[in-house]
Write an enzyme that holds these catalytic residues in place. Sequence first.
Site, PDB file in Angstrom:
ATOM      1  CE  LYS A   1      -6.814 -15.525  -3.426  1.00 18.01           C
ATOM      2  NZ  LYS A   1      -7.210 -16.091  -4.826  1.00 18.01           N
TER       3      LYS A   1
ATOM      4  N   GLY B   1       0.832  -1.378   0.120  1.00 16.74           N
ATOM      5  CA  GLY B   1       0.141   0.013  -0.050  1.00 16.74           C
ATOM      6  C   GLY B   1       0.738   1.293  -0.075  1.00 16.74           C
TER       7      GLY B   1
ATOM      8  CG  ASP C   1     -10.009   4.552   3.438  1.00 15.77           C
ATOM      9  OD1 ASP C   1     -10.523   4.866   2.395  1.00 15.77           O
ATOM     10  OD2 ASP C   1      -8.844   4.360   3.520  1.00 15.77           O
TER      11      ASP C   1
END
Length: 599
Positions: A411, A296, A448
């Site tokens: 995932k 990220g 978020d």
Amino acid sequence: MGQRVDLWSEVIKSEEEDGDIPKIEAVFQRRKKPDKSSEAVNFGWLVKGARTSSVNGPKRDSWARSLSTRGRESIAVRAYVNNQPQKKAAGRKKPPIPKGKVVKAPDFQKEKEYFRDIDAFELLEESPSPNKSSTWTMGEQVVPEMPHLSTRLEKWLISKKLNHTCGPSSTLSKILENSAIHQESVCDNDAFDSLSLKTPDKSSAGNTSVFRLIPSCDENLAAEDVPVRKIKMESIDLEDELKRLSLTSDLIPTHQDFDQPILDLLSACGQMRPSNFIEAFSKFCEPESIVKIGEGTYGEAFRAGSSVCKIVPIDGDFRVNGEVQKRADELLEEVILSWTLNQLRECETTAQNLCPTYIKTQDIKLCQGPYDPILIKAWEEWDAKHGSENDHPDFPEKQCYVMFVLEHGGKDLESFVLLNFDEARSLLVQATAGLAVAEAAFEFEHRDLHWGNILLSRNNSDTLPFILEGKQVCIKTFGVQISIIDFTLSRINTGEKILFLDLTSDPYLFKGPKGDKQSETYRKMKAVTEDYWEGSFARTNVLWLIYLVDILLTKKSFERSSKHERELRSLKKRMEKYESAKEAVSDPFFSDMLMDQIS
């Protein structure tokens, strides 16, 4: 005619006959002294002003003009009075000492004995002392000045006295205070099991049940030779304890070594010093088996055995991946927030709010130093296979990191393959119920929740237990379980403090492309909060649920009919009216997935 007369000659002749005219001249002589024997003194010359008195001296234009005639006369009178200095009248004389008598020196023996008795007497205090309860004794007592220690370090030392294992951050001050006050003897290895955390007022009292906030220290710290003994709180000397621990171990950080935010992070992570990467990873796997699994903007993700380790560099003076590194105090709030959400996973019989939706935080470590060669190798293998968008991890010796050790949640939604409409519904109901529970417990807002922050995995469980404000319910999963991750932008009320990220400092977050669902959601959040990010706005959770419905409709492919799509669109339309996830979870769309209806 008669004889003419010469007048001028006659005048001259008459003058010669009269003689010379006497001349007037000024004669100066001494003034005669007045007769002292005369009783009458003539002051008339003073009034006439023919002469100036010599006693007055030269004329003084400044103040002499203001004196009256009477006043001047009084001055003149004093000039002729006997002005000789007068002898001082003799005072009373002391009588002479009789002959034959000896004068003794003053004797203060009685006074000395009196004050000696007073000094020897212990006077008990009759009013509260500002320092401590004691007795006043002879002599000056010097109260040693305690050195300034941070609140968190003080409480860490207290916890060290009470338990040989490390404990949680003292940012939640009441936790450590309550724990320290009630414990007088050595605790067992399950440190801080008796701690409780306050929740918002709207939560019921049962929600403040006992939780284990932070695990014990690692084996290396637990094995340290630090004596443990029974001790009462009032006998703890923080200065002596700090010195003693400094002599027995070189692992204790000092103010000279680290800034206060780093010391706070060490306390929150249950550490006495930063670890290196091999030390941190060795607890979970063999270092050679480390594999990078994701990345990220702010860090990298590696798999360590059955756990996932997220590494975030902090406090550096250079950019990483084009972004300024996060500060230690920002990560401190995320650390506390992660431990707080862990409480929602605890299976307590008295819990008022419970859900397994949020990723389990297994451990958090503060690390320091460059990337180990094993990590660099794993990073380069990922780069060769996937093409990394991040910078190569070349860090200096003093670089610090926070490593979050998380349960492997599967995932992310972006890469997970949904098979059918039931799995999509399961995703939505778990996300909605999870947000509703956290809202009730901690006024939580994720802020978020994009499809990269929802992990999915398959298991054999058909249902998951939830408790919302004391009401139990089981949710059908259809074999899919979600885990919500990444609380960087989140807002939470721990009961002691409101933790949030002020997004006004990141204006670029709201300048994403138009039409992009994620960027539009950020802008909608900004409109709801009006840039007051500390406040509680549960509506932001609903905005992200609407975003997830849009993702399922436009980005994800799974087996579905036109009827299913109409149901999703109807759900999205109804959600526009909800102000919180708690309201949304009661929507008819979820009714057949709840084995016990939440009202």
